[in-house]
Design a protein around this motif. Sequence first.
Motif, mmCIF file in Angstrom:
data_model
loop_
_atom_site.group_PDB
_atom_site.id
_atom_site.type_symbol
_atom_site.label_atom_id
_atom_site.label_comp_id
_atom_site.label_asym_id
_atom_site.label_seq_id
_atom_site.Cartn_x
_atom_site.Cartn_y
_atom_site.Cartn_z
ATOM 1 N N MET A 324 0.813 -1.216 0.000
ATOM 2 C CA MET A 324 0.000 0.000 0.000
ATOM 3 C C MET A 324 0.849 1.270 0.000
ATOM 4 S SD MET A 324 -3.340 -0.979 2.296
ATOM 5 C CE MET A 324 -2.430 -1.560 3.725
ATOM 6 N N ASP A 325 2.085 1.178 -0.475
ATOM 7 C CA ASP A 325 2.877 2.359 -0.760
ATOM 8 C C ASP A 325 3.769 2.042 -1.953
ATOM 9 O OD1 ASP A 325 3.649 4.972 -0.541
ATOM 10 O OD2 ASP A 325 4.895 4.704 1.255
ATOM 11 N N SER A 326 4.300 3.067 -2.577
ATOM 12 C CA SER A 326 4.968 2.924 -3.871
ATOM 13 C C SER A 326 6.430 2.495 -3.735
ATOM 14 C CB SER A 326 4.897 4.248 -4.627
ATOM 15 O OG SER A 326 3.554 4.602 -4.899
ATOM 16 N N PHE A 327 6.980 2.047 -4.876
ATOM 17 C CA PHE A 327 8.404 1.783 -5.053
ATOM 18 C C PHE A 327 8.893 0.636 -4.154
ATOM 19 C CE2 PHE A 327 7.716 6.386 -5.827
ATOM 20 C CZ PHE A 327 7.805 6.329 -7.217
ATOM 21 N N GLN A 328 8.429 -0.566 -4.470
ATOM 22 C CA GLN A 328 8.839 -1.785 -3.785
ATOM 23 C C GLN A 328 9.334 -2.788 -4.827
ATOM 24 O OE1 GLN A 328 8.340 -1.168 -0.587
ATOM 25 N NE2 GLN A 328 6.717 0.370 -0.709
#
Length: 506
Positions: A324-328
């Motif tokens: 649920m957050d970007s850039f993984q």
Amino acid sequence: MRNLLLTLLLTSGVTNANAGECVNLNSLPSSNIDNERLIIVSESIALCPQEEIILGVRFKLKASNITLDCGGNTFDGTIPSTSEKTSRALDSAAALEDVTIENCVFKNYQKGLLLTPATLGIGGADYTTGLKRFRVKNVAVRDIGVYDANNPLGGEGVIVGAYSQDFLIDSVVVENTRLSGIYLEAYSVRTRVANSSFIHNGFSGSASGREAIAIDASSENVISNNLFKDNKYAAIATYKNCGEAGVTRTMHANDNLIERNTFSYHDNYNGGAAIIIAARQAAALSGCSDDAMPGYGNRYFDYSRHNVIRENAFVNNVASIKVMDSFQTISGNTFHGTSWNDLSDPNVKHKLVYDAVVGNAQLAELGSPVIGVSILDNITRTSTTNVSGKTFVLNHGAAAAFAGNRDQNYHCLPEEKSPGNACAELETLPPPNRCEVAVTKCPAHPRENWLDATYGSNVIQSTCAARARQLWDWCRLDDSDSYSVTTEFFRNNVSLETTTYNGAKR
């Protein structure tokens, strides 16, 4: 070797290497505080092993450059002649460094190991007061927290305090904690958790429960070569606590590495997953001092980016990874999902299994959907072994780059399973490490016979052997004796180890 060590811990039979130099616990000075026997540790101590369980004792570390070797003894927090639990197994003074805690078993305490200055909250601590280079080795922490709903005291197994640096937690067992098994507090950095087992943690009585490892505004941690089984909300959750106690966290849960672990049977049907990145994204919270999401009175941003989840094995979880957050980056993992019976209630069956779900509704509504997620070189059996057919799910306008993702036969996943997925044409050989599974007449499996199932890409040898035991545990739910479980580990198509369990008994 690792399995032998964990067996020894489970039976509290760790041998004190310094037995010839050991001291008797009763010879140490102590004080009595509310019926708890408090022992101050200001120099290195190696305790002599003793057969009886030791009741009502807790330790406080007050010096740097020391070792507390418990000699394999079991400490029970139950206070003698009462049903009350000792407040904690161990805590620390401020600004200590180079401390080792080893060869201990702690059970039945309100809280476990508080590796944090007890008198300093986050607002009163900094990197000069934080702890440095603590080592927790060959330690078991079990049955932590008071479960009475009218008296919900504590429940964390190990707390790595605010501003701690360079901890090593190695070869530990954390089992049946009321709250998080390990809690990495805000501004702590570079903790390594390795070669350990986390079983049935986080069952606090709330609907969602807690996780085995909480990474709260903590960064650059490494979680590797561990077994996670039957934890509640998650095995690992990353998030930034939302202004708790009026202290805004400026560090985020970024740059964490989760690799070569096994995740199985997580009781995460209520919105959880084995791994949750940015677990409190847009959660409805009270008492938060952060700025709310525009247009949402009590929902807040969570921050957790640039984390890497690689070369793990996900087995029989309702959901494996939730982002649920970007850039993984999610790469080189093996997903072996299936419908399965709940371990605590065999009548409950979970069938909507998926490998990874990416996205958040509120972020999408605010024009900032989750982006920049790379899903690379994973192998999945999930779509062939459960009724949902789900594999990788993009929700709420989320964007992910797919490449090299394959099914259990190493065929490139189609568009509907892995949008835009591309695999190199010449990539036809199995990965260098793999684990072949053969299960015959498994009573718990819906198809009963489960033969020649390929499990693994880039798995390590010990994980393959552990898989045989996990499947054996699962199959013996009805105590049948008519089945066998075998795993065979290959490296570069050469068989190196075969592990077999037969029937209802090992």
